[in-house]
Design an enzyme around this catalytic site. Sequence first.
Site, PDB file in Angstrom:
ATOM      1  N   LYS A 195      18.302 -11.519  46.447  1.00 42.27           N
ATOM      2  CA  LYS A 195      17.525 -11.032  45.285  1.00 42.27           C
ATOM      3  C   LYS A 195      16.190 -11.778  45.201  1.00 42.27           C
ATOM      4  O   LYS A 195      15.161 -11.201  44.868  1.00 42.27           O
ATOM      5  CB  LYS A 195      18.315 -11.252  43.977  1.00 42.27           C
TER       6      LYS A 195
ATOM      7  N   ARG B 190      22.264  -5.933  37.467  1.00 41.48           N
ATOM      8  CA  ARG B 190      23.008  -4.713  37.755  1.00 41.48           C
ATOM      9  C   ARG B 190      23.705  -4.205  36.493  1.00 41.48           C
ATOM     10  O   ARG B 190      23.837  -3.023  36.277  1.00 41.48           O
ATOM     11  CB  ARG B 190      24.049  -4.972  38.844  1.00 41.48           C
TER      12      ARG B 190
ATOM     13  N   ASP C 252      27.208  -4.342  33.825  1.00 46.81           N
ATOM     14  CA  ASP C 252      28.649  -4.176  34.030  1.00 46.81           C
ATOM     15  C   ASP C 252      29.061  -2.780  33.588  1.00 46.81           C
ATOM     16  O   ASP C 252      28.381  -2.162  32.771  1.00 46.81           O
ATOM     17  CB  ASP C 252      29.411  -5.223  33.211  1.00 46.81           C
TER      18      ASP C 252
ATOM     19  N   THR D 280      18.329  -8.929  25.647  1.00 49.13           N
ATOM     20  CA  THR D 280      19.336  -8.331  26.530  1.00 49.13           C
ATOM     21  C   THR D 280      19.296  -6.809  26.420  1.00 49.13           C
ATOM     22  O   THR D 280      18.662  -6.243  25.514  1.00 49.13           O
ATOM     23  CB  THR D 280      20.758  -8.840  26.202  1.00 49.13           C
TER      24      THR D 280
ATOM     25  N   GLU E 141      17.435 -16.446  24.077  1.00 49.44           N
ATOM     26  CA  GLU E 141      17.880 -15.074  24.352  1.00 49.44           C
ATOM     27  C   GLU E 141      18.278 -14.399  23.041  1.00 49.44           C
ATOM     28  O   GLU E 141      19.048 -14.944  22.262  1.00 49.44           O
ATOM     29  CB  GLU E 141      19.089 -15.113  25.297  1.00 49.44           C
TER      30      GLU E 141
HETATM   31  C1  LIG Z   1      21.071 -14.546  32.476  1.00 49.12           C
HETATM   32  C2  LIG Z   1      21.893 -13.292  32.447  1.00 49.12           C
HETATM   33  C3  LIG Z   1      21.518 -12.220  31.636  1.00 49.12           C
HETATM   34  C4  LIG Z   1      22.284 -11.057  31.586  1.00 49.12           C
HETATM   35  N1  LIG Z   1      21.871 -10.031  30.787  1.00 49.12           N
HETATM   36  C5  LIG Z   1      22.561  -8.873  30.759  1.00 49.12           C
HETATM   37  C6  LIG Z   1      22.121  -7.772  29.965  1.00 49.12           C
HETATM   38  O1  LIG Z   1      21.096  -7.851  29.290  1.00 49.12           O
HETATM   39  N2  LIG Z   1      22.858  -6.638  29.957  1.00 49.12           N
HETATM   40  C7  LIG Z   1      23.996  -6.529  30.725  1.00 49.12           C
HETATM   41  O2  LIG Z   1      24.630  -5.462  30.683  1.00 49.12           O
HETATM   42  N3  LIG Z   1      24.439  -7.539  31.501  1.00 49.12           N
HETATM   43  C8  LIG Z   1      23.752  -8.719  31.534  1.00 49.12           C
HETATM   44  N4  LIG Z   1      24.191  -9.750  32.321  1.00 49.12           N
HETATM   45  C9  LIG Z   1      25.445  -9.616  33.064  1.00 49.12           C
HETATM   46  C10 LIG Z   1      25.262  -9.034  34.482  1.00 49.12           C
HETATM   47  O3  LIG Z   1      24.758  -7.716  34.389  1.00 49.12           O
HETATM   48  C11 LIG Z   1      26.622  -9.058  35.161  1.00 49.12           C
HETATM   49  O4  LIG Z   1      27.037 -10.381  35.377  1.00 49.12           O
HETATM   50  C12 LIG Z   1      26.770  -8.218  36.408  1.00 49.12           C
HETATM   51  O5  LIG Z   1      28.151  -8.152  36.742  1.00 49.12           O
HETATM   52  C13 LIG Z   1      26.090  -8.823  37.633  1.00 49.12           C
HETATM   53  O6  LIG Z   1      24.774  -8.571  37.585  1.00 49.12           O
HETATM   54  P1  LIG Z   1      23.802  -9.042  38.770  1.00 49.12           P
HETATM   55  O7  LIG Z   1      22.462  -8.657  38.369  1.00 49.12           O
HETATM   56  O8  LIG Z   1      24.054 -10.467  39.141  1.00 49.12           O
HETATM   57  O9  LIG Z   1      24.329  -8.086  39.948  1.00 49.12           O
HETATM   58  P2  LIG Z   1      24.239  -8.163  41.550  1.00 49.12           P
HETATM   59  O10 LIG Z   1      23.305  -9.238  41.998  1.00 49.12           O
HETATM   60  O11 LIG Z   1      23.967  -6.796  42.004  1.00 49.12           O
HETATM   61  O12 LIG Z   1      25.690  -8.606  41.922  1.00 49.12           O
HETATM   62  C14 LIG Z   1      26.817  -7.827  41.536  1.00 49.12           C
HETATM   63  C15 LIG Z   1      27.993  -8.206  42.424  1.00 49.12           C
HETATM   64  O13 LIG Z   1      27.778  -7.713  43.729  1.00 49.12           O
HETATM   65  C16 LIG Z   1      27.740  -8.754  44.667  1.00 49.12           C
HETATM   66  N5  LIG Z   1      26.680  -8.391  45.618  1.00 49.12           N
HETATM   67  C17 LIG Z   1      25.350  -8.498  45.421  1.00 49.12           C
HETATM   68  N6  LIG Z   1      24.693  -8.026  46.515  1.00 49.12           N
HETATM   69  C18 LIG Z   1      25.635  -7.597  47.387  1.00 49.12           C
HETATM   70  C19 LIG Z   1      25.597  -7.004  48.688  1.00 49.12           C
HETATM   71  N7  LIG Z   1      24.434  -6.759  49.312  1.00 49.12           N
HETATM   72  N8  LIG Z   1      26.785  -6.678  49.297  1.00 49.12           N
HETATM   73  C20 LIG Z   1      27.972  -6.922  48.693  1.00 49.12           C
HETATM   74  N9  LIG Z   1      28.057  -7.508  47.454  1.00 49.12           N
HETATM   75  C21 LIG Z   1      26.915  -7.829  46.826  1.00 49.12           C
HETATM   76  C22 LIG Z   1      27.469 -10.009  43.869  1.00 49.12           C
HETATM   77  O14 LIG Z   1      27.999 -11.187  44.455  1.00 49.12           O
HETATM   78  C23 LIG Z   1      28.193  -9.705  42.573  1.00 49.12           C
HETATM   79  O15 LIG Z   1      29.558  -9.986  42.713  1.00 49.12           O
HETATM   80  C24 LIG Z   1      23.466 -10.950  32.380  1.00 49.12           C
HETATM   81  C25 LIG Z   1      23.846 -12.025  33.200  1.00 49.12           C
HETATM   82  C26 LIG Z   1      23.079 -13.187  33.242  1.00 49.12           C
HETATM   83  C27 LIG Z   1      23.502 -14.331  34.105  1.00 49.12           C
END
Ligand SMILES: Cc1cc2nc3c(=O)[nH]c(=O)nc-3n(C[C@H](O)[C@H](O)[C@H](O)COP(=O)(O)OP(=O)(O)OC[C@H]3O[C@@H](n4cnc5c(N)ncnc54)[C@H](O)[C@@H]3O)c2cc1C
Length: 307
Positions: free
Chosen positions: A174, A113, A115, A54, A23
């Site tokens: 997802k 999604r 942060d 990222t 990464e």
């Molecule tokens: C490998 C990896 C790479 C990353 N790269 C980046 C990056 O490049 N840039 C960046 O800004 N961040 C990055 N992140 C961080 C990530 O964006 C955050 O951890 C963010 O808070 C969660 O993203 P997600 O895609 O899992 O969100 P989601 O899957 O949408 O989940 C977000 C929250 O909502 C909850 N949720 C999901 N679906 C529902 C539903 N239907 N109803 C109620 N709750 C729900 C989940 O449990 C979680 O708590 C990365 C994380 C990882 C693990």
Amino acid sequence: MTHTPSIVDRIGASNGRIPFSVEFSPPRDADAEARLWRAVRAFERLGPAFVSMTYGAGGSTRDRTVRVTGQLAEDTTLLPVAHLTAVGHSIDELRAMCGAYADRGISNILVLRGDPPGDPLGEWVKHPDGVEYAEDLVRLVRDMGDFHVGVASFPEGHYRAPDLEHDTKYLVSKLRAGAEYSITQMFFDVEDYLRLRDRVAKFDAEQGAKPIIPEIMPITSLRSARRSLELSGSKLPPVLEERLTRAAGDGPEENRAAVREIGIEVATEMSERLIAEGAPCLHFITLNFARATSEVLTNLGMAATVH
Ligand SMILES: Cc1cc2nc3c(=O)[nH]c(=O)nc-3n(C[C@H](O)[C@H](O)[C@H](O)COP(=O)(O)OP(=O)(O)OC[C@H]3O[C@@H](n4cnc5c(N)ncnc54)[C@H](O)[C@@H]3O)c2cc1C
């Protein structure tokens, strides 16, 4: 769109040897960009199955991210995966980002999604014309055409999920929406990864068969590791925390060499265990430096793997 291999195809074609991937993060200025390119050229020689870039907040960084990720596709032998987050974007803008990646021959996207900018642990506010969850963005990207999509998974559970059961359910949603694999948040207890894998398989055997790629961070500085841990919601096991704290010492400057030695040793041991447990690929956080990951790969006898 140029047809590039999907990540699942790429990691599946490794002749029985476990592949690795790395990464990168978008460089903030010209010096950082030069350093990134040194790391890119070093990794080209080591043959990662793919490299991911990222995606950060902020307009100029975003433009640079698209440009640099495009250059990875066009000017190197590496297979890039572009991270894409929903933060601050309308659906039209998200579509335009995908179009920009497609124009540069990038068809592998890690959908997140993201942060809230400023305080990552603060309240999430959806863009009025954007999407709420990564799951929605998976559908959007898949509907746009020929993209291969991955998503994030969380061995310790996502910090916003009420419990591990909900965390598993949302990850499976997802995957059902069309994601082909997931990459985990960094973790330091392999048991957490194995439990995540078991939870997903138990919840949905079909989705559980999709690769869960473990992300490993070789710690080279305790201060920067603590910052990454804070942002990610991951934890250091107390024994490791104590070991690293002792090694760092209590002087004004941490003893980086001693911390680094432990970081490389731990990343090597975790990798060995993950290989033994059948992980599909080892994904390393590099912070745009090649040395620490190369040392771990050398320890594992994987530094000569060429794809
Ligand atoms: C490998 C990896 C790479 C990353 N790269 C980046 C990056 O490049 N840039 C960046 O800004 N961040 C990055 N992140 C961080 C990530 O964006 C955050 O951890 C963010 O808070 C969660 O993203 P997600 O895609 O899992 O969100 P989601 O899957 O949408 O989940 C977000 C929250 O909502 C909850 N949720 C999901 N679906 C529902 C539903 N239907 N109803 C109620 N709750 C729900 C989940 O449990 C979680 O708590 C990365 C994380 C990882 C693990």
